[in-house]
Enzyme design. Structure first.
Site, short mmCIF file in Angstrom:
data_model
loop_
_atom_site.label_atom_id
_atom_site.label_comp_id
_atom_site.label_asym_id
_atom_site.label_seq_id
_atom_site.Cartn_x
_atom_site.Cartn_y
_atom_site.Cartn_z
N TYR A 1 0.82 -1.21 0.00
CA TYR A 1 0.00 0.00 0.00
C TYR A 1 0.86 1.26 0.00
O TYR A 1 0.35 2.35 -0.28
CB TYR A 1 -0.92 0.05 1.22
CG TYR A 1 -1.97 -1.02 1.31
CD1 TYR A 1 -2.19 -1.94 0.28
CD2 TYR A 1 -2.76 -1.13 2.46
CE1 TYR A 1 -3.16 -2.92 0.39
CE2 TYR A 1 -3.73 -2.12 2.58
CZ TYR A 1 -3.92 -3.01 1.55
OH TYR A 1 -4.87 -3.99 1.67
N HIS B 1 0.16 -11.69 1.96
CA HIS B 1 -0.85 -10.88 1.27
C HIS B 1 -1.61 -11.65 0.18
O HIS B 1 -2.83 -11.55 0.08
CB HIS B 1 -0.19 -9.63 0.68
CG HIS B 1 -1.14 -8.51 0.44
ND1 HIS B 1 -0.76 -7.19 0.46
CD2 HIS B 1 -2.47 -8.49 0.17
CE1 HIS B 1 -1.80 -6.42 0.23
NE2 HIS B 1 -2.86 -7.19 0.04
#
Length: 267
Positions: free
Chosen positions: A39, A97
């Site tokens: 991110y 992730h």
């Protein structure tokens, strides 16, 4: 192990926008924050946390290891870098992730390294994200039953993933729902709209309340303080059996996210 049922997400938020969103969330009473290496906002999250004055042990911080850091010699160093950006000595939860099948690093190697990060005290709990049933079972086989705290997966009234969620619940693994509003698509749904009117709620509250009532954790994000405040009210919404049955009928396998090379074969 426990995962907070309500947190704030930070996907697609960077810079001052991310700082402001997390700051607003913390001021409104949120205490769980979800971020990820990819991110590119861990430093922004760290800035907001530091400025909040809230004691670290009152917060629950989650980050996720990106695919480039799955190898045994990269995972722990990359997590240490995340901690530096977040300005903390540990995170409460660290996730893999995406499974990224075929990326050249065996899942057993990645999960072993993740377990090492926990043993070193860099993370209190470990888990996975976007894993299907088979891969979740493989992860359990590596680190042991009871070690996987959560599988964070895309879930919404349009994508209810019942086979996977039933497996996770049977294994004692918390389901964390992301994209619970399906990129906002559910906000125009007439069935959800009718339920919202019945309860004097917003459609977003109904969708989030549905997930909470099924026992899932949710991590909605917003750049608007009023939406962050409104979302929190989903915790007080009590949907009845008719509401839940109506939402169950909205299932249409409406997956929004399935990046090639990262996603598994979905159940």
């Amino acid at each position: 192990m426990s995962i907070p049922s309500f947190g704030v997400g930070t996907f697609r938020l960077t810079g001052q926008v991310a700082v402001d969103s997390v700051r607003n969330a913390l001021e409104l009473g949120y205490r769980a924050i979800d971020t990820a290496q990819i991110y590119k906002n861990e430093a922004d999250v760290g800035t907001a946390i530091a400025a909040s004055g809230i004691a670290r042990d009152q917060l629950f911080v989650t980050t996720k290891i990106w695919t480039a850091n799955y190898a045994a010699d990269k995972l722990v160093p990359s997590l240490r870098e995340s901690l530096a950006r977040l300005r903390t000595d540990y995170v409460d939860l660290t996730l893999i992730h995406w499974p990224a099948p075929g990326n050249g690093v065996p899942l057993a190697e990645t999960m072993t390294a993740l377990a090492q990060a926990k043993a070193l005290g860099l993370t209190r709990q470990i888990g996975v994200s976007n894993f299907n049933i088979a891969l979740t079972q493989q992860a359990i086989d590596v680190v042991g039953k009871g070690e996987i705290a959560t599988n964070q997966i895309e879930l919404s009234p349009y994508l209810q993933n019942r086979k996977l969620t039933a497996f996770l619940e049977a294994q004692g693994i918390t389901v964390t729902s992301y994209m619970t509003l399906a990129y906002g698509k559910v906000l125009q749904d007439p069935v959800l709209g009718e339920i919202a009117r019945k309860h004097g709620a917003t459609v977003a509250q109904v969708a989030l309340g549905w997930a909470l009532q099924l026992g899932y954790a949710v991590i909605p994000s917003s750049t608007r303080r009023e939406n962050l405040a409104s979302n929190l009210l989903a915790r007080d919404l009590k949907l009845d059996a008719d509401d839940m049955a109506a939402i169950a009928r909205l299932e249409r396998n409406g997956r929004e996210v399935s990046p090639e090379g990262l996603a598994p074969v979905w159940d």
